[in-house]
Motif scaffolding. Structure first.
Motif, PDB file in Angstrom:
ATOM      1  N   PRO A 122     -73.304-110.268  31.959  1.00 46.90           N
ATOM      2  CA  PRO A 122     -73.802-109.965  30.608  1.00 46.90           C
ATOM      3  C   PRO A 122     -75.085-109.138  30.577  1.00 46.90           C
ATOM      4  O   PRO A 122     -75.229-108.245  29.735  1.00 46.90           O
ATOM      5  N   GLU A 123     -75.992-109.409  31.510  1.00 45.01           N
ATOM      6  CA  GLU A 123     -77.260-108.655  31.530  1.00 45.01           C
ATOM      7  C   GLU A 123     -77.035-107.177  31.850  1.00 45.01           C
ATOM      8  O   GLU A 123     -77.738-106.304  31.342  1.00 45.01           O
ATOM      9  N   VAL A 124     -76.038-106.912  32.691  1.00 39.91           N
ATOM     10  CA  VAL A 124     -75.686-105.522  33.019  1.00 39.91           C
ATOM     11  C   VAL A 124     -75.105-104.843  31.782  1.00 39.91           C
ATOM     12  O   VAL A 124     -75.489-103.735  31.419  1.00 39.91           O
ATOM     13  N   ARG A 125     -74.214-105.542  31.085  1.00 42.74           N
ATOM     14  CA  ARG A 125     -73.590-104.952  29.899  1.00 42.74           C
ATOM     15  C   ARG A 125     -74.622-104.690  28.809  1.00 42.74           C
ATOM     16  O   ARG A 125     -74.579-103.676  28.136  1.00 42.74           O
ATOM     17  N   ALA A 126     -75.553-105.638  28.641  1.00 38.77           N
ATOM     18  CA  ALA A 126     -76.587-105.460  27.613  1.00 38.77           C
ATOM     19  C   ALA A 126     -77.428-104.222  27.918  1.00 38.77           C
ATOM     20  O   ALA A 126     -77.719-103.408  27.036  1.00 38.77           O
ATOM     21  N   ARG A 127     -77.795-104.076  29.187  1.00 36.63           N
ATOM     22  CA  ARG A 127     -78.626-102.948  29.619  1.00 36.63           C
ATOM     23  C   ARG A 127     -77.905-101.614  29.394  1.00 36.63           C
ATOM     24  O   ARG A 127     -78.446-100.660  28.836  1.00 36.63           O
ATOM     25  N   ILE A 128     -76.657-101.552  29.861  1.00 38.60           N
ATOM     26  CA  ILE A 128     -75.903-100.295  29.775  1.00 38.60           C
ATOM     27  C   ILE A 128     -75.513 -99.989  28.326  1.00 38.60           C
ATOM     28  O   ILE A 128     -75.539 -98.832  27.894  1.00 38.60           O
ATOM     29  N   THR A 129     -75.180-101.018  27.552  1.00 37.55           N
ATOM     30  CA  THR A 129     -74.824-100.821  26.140  1.00 37.55           C
ATOM     31  C   THR A 129     -75.983-100.192  25.381  1.00 37.55           C
ATOM     32  O   THR A 129     -75.801 -99.269  24.583  1.00 37.55           O
ATOM     33  N   GLU A 130     -77.176-100.677  25.654  1.00 39.67           N
ATOM     34  CA  GLU A 130     -78.381-100.138  25.003  1.00 39.67           C
ATOM     35  C   GLU A 130     -78.547 -98.659  25.340  1.00 39.67           C
ATOM     36  O   GLU A 130     -78.842 -97.822  24.478  1.00 39.67           O
ATOM     37  N   LEU A 131     -78.313 -98.342  26.608  1.00 40.61           N
ATOM     38  CA  LEU A 131     -78.405 -96.957  27.089  1.00 40.61           C
ATOM     39  C   LEU A 131     -77.377 -96.080  26.356  1.00 40.61           C
ATOM     40  O   LEU A 131     -77.678 -94.970  25.903  1.00 40.61           O
ATOM     41  N   GLN A 132     -76.167 -96.604  26.213  1.00 40.37           N
ATOM     42  CA  GLN A 132     -75.083 -95.852  25.570  1.00 40.37           C
ATOM     43  C   GLN A 132     -75.372 -95.614  24.091  1.00 40.37           C
ATOM     44  O   GLN A 132     -75.155 -94.517  23.585  1.00 40.37           O
ATOM     45  N   ARG A 133     -75.875 -96.632  23.429  1.00 40.01           N
ATOM     46  CA  ARG A 133     -76.174 -96.484  21.993  1.00 40.01           C
ATOM     47  C   ARG A 133     -77.269 -95.453  21.760  1.00 40.01           C
ATOM     48  O   ARG A 133     -77.175 -94.642  20.846  1.00 40.01           O
ATOM     49  N   SER A 134     -78.297 -95.475  22.594  1.00 43.96           N
ATOM     50  CA  SER A 134     -79.392 -94.515  22.380  1.00 43.96           C
ATOM     51  C   SER A 134     -78.918 -93.091  22.655  1.00 43.96           C
ATOM     52  O   SER A 134     -79.304 -92.152  21.962  1.00 43.96           O
ATOM     53  N   THR A 135     -78.026 -92.932  23.640  1.00 42.10           N
ATOM     54  CA  THR A 135     -77.467 -91.604  23.935  1.00 42.10           C
ATOM     55  C   THR A 135     -76.629 -91.112  22.761  1.00 42.10           C
ATOM     56  O   THR A 135     -76.731 -89.957  22.336  1.00 42.10           O
ATOM     57  N   ALA A 136     -75.802 -91.994  22.213  1.00 39.97           N
ATOM     58  CA  ALA A 136     -74.904 -91.606  21.112  1.00 39.97           C
ATOM     59  C   ALA A 136     -75.677 -91.255  19.848  1.00 39.97           C
ATOM     60  O   ALA A 136     -75.375 -90.266  19.176  1.00 39.97           O
ATOM     61  N   THR A 137     -76.688 -92.057  19.528  1.00 41.41           N
ATOM     62  CA  THR A 137     -77.407 -91.819  18.272  1.00 41.41           C
ATOM     63  C   THR A 137     -78.324 -90.605  18.357  1.00 41.41           C
ATOM     64  O   THR A 137     -78.686 -90.028  17.334  1.00 41.41           O
ATOM     65  N   SER A 138     -78.676 -90.190  19.581  1.00 48.38           N
ATOM     66  CA  SER A 138     -79.568 -89.027  19.699  1.00 48.38           C
ATOM     67  C   SER A 138     -78.798 -87.708  19.884  1.00 48.38           C
ATOM     68  O   SER A 138     -79.402 -86.648  20.005  1.00 48.38           O
ATOM     69  N   ALA A 139     -77.454 -87.770  19.898  1.00 47.48           N
ATOM     70  CA  ALA A 139     -76.648 -86.544  20.053  1.00 47.48           C
ATOM     71  C   ALA A 139     -76.617 -85.802  18.715  1.00 47.48           C
ATOM     72  O   ALA A 139     -76.001 -86.261  17.757  1.00 47.48           O
ATOM     73  N   GLU A 140     -77.283 -84.667  18.670  1.00 43.85           N
ATOM     74  CA  GLU A 140     -77.463 -83.964  17.389  1.00 43.85           C
ATOM     75  C   GLU A 140     -76.169 -83.512  16.736  1.00 43.85           C
ATOM     76  O   GLU A 140     -76.020 -83.581  15.523  1.00 43.85           O
ATOM     77  N   ARG A 141     -75.224 -83.015  17.534  1.00 40.30           N
ATOM     78  CA  ARG A 141     -73.980 -82.492  16.941  1.00 40.30           C
ATOM     79  C   ARG A 141     -72.866 -83.520  16.946  1.00 40.30           C
ATOM     80  O   ARG A 141     -71.751 -83.243  16.513  1.00 40.30           O
TER      81      ARG A 141
END
Length: 228
Positions: free
Chosen positions: A110-129
């Motif tokens: 779970p700690e790995v998923r939480a860490r990577i999920t956070e990374l994925q969300r920040s990448t997705a929300t910062s994609a301008e197009r």
């Protein structure tokens, strides 16, 4: 078509291995001028770091204790996606059999998923197009509010044939067994299992060529973008 004026669109593409997920996601992103994120590569990257640093993969608490240590950076250009861990290019080493055989165990913590999920969300929300994000739990867990969710499926035989084609000279039967074993592990884990979101569009790729799958997904994205 001018992509500059189009509203950003977040596309989640989920499904098991061998359904054409990566090839489809990259091609769709490139065709529509979107960013691209291979979430599986991030789980492989953290697994590679664990293996390289001698962490006991059999011990979830040992994995959990260091899940925050490696710095994973994903380049999101679909024509040349990159991934680094602590500044080291790991695009090749994360595809080795050693990493592939351990990734389900590491991903289940779970700690790995939480860490990577956070990374994925920040990448997705910062994609301008906008962005195409591919994985196993994107539509259900990582980006439940994605504009479009697609779940790719294919028969185990078709998936094994494709995957063994990728793994030059691999035996189709053993590849099929390995895929089914990985499906079972990913579908039954407690944290963010591989599952189809209720509002996902299912595309069975068994009888389709890669080009047909790409065309189908591009059409779905364009329809969604036009409706925004």
């Amino acid at each position: 078509m001018e992509n500059g004026a189009a509203k950003p669109v977040i596309v989640a593409i989920d499904g098991p291995s061998g359904t054409g997920k990566s090839s489809t996601s990259k091609a769709v992103a490139a065709q529509l001028g979107l960013s691209y994120l291979d979430t599986g590569a991030q789980y492989r990257a953290i697994t590679w770091w664990m293996v390289t640093n001698g962490i006991d993969i059999e011990d979830p608490s040992a994995i959990a204790a260091v899940a925050g240590k490696p710095e994973i950076v994903s380049g999101t250009d679909p024509s040349g996606p990159t991934i680094t861990v602590d500044g080291v290019d790991v695009a090749a080493p994360i595809r080795t059999q050693e990493v592939t055989s351990q990734v389900s165990a590491v991903s289940a913590v779970p700690e790995v998923r939480a860490r990577i999920t956070e990374l994925q969300r920040s990448t997705a929300t910062s994609a301008e197009r906008g962005i195409v994000v591919e994985g196993r739990d994107i539509g259900t867990t990582v980006l439940p509010d994605a504009d479009l969710k697609i779940f790719l499926t294919a028969s185990p035989e078709a998936r094994a044939a494709r995957r063994s084609g990728e793994l030059k000279g691999a035996d189709v039967h053993s590849t099929r067994e390995a895929l089914l074993k990985r499906d079972a592990a990913d579908s039954s884990r407690k944290t963010s299992p591989l599952a189809k979101a209720d509002d996902a569009v299912e595309v069975d790729t068994t009888e389709l060529t890669l080009q047909q799958v790409i065309e189908c997904v591009v059409t779905l994205v364009e329809e969604k973008r036009a409706a925004k």
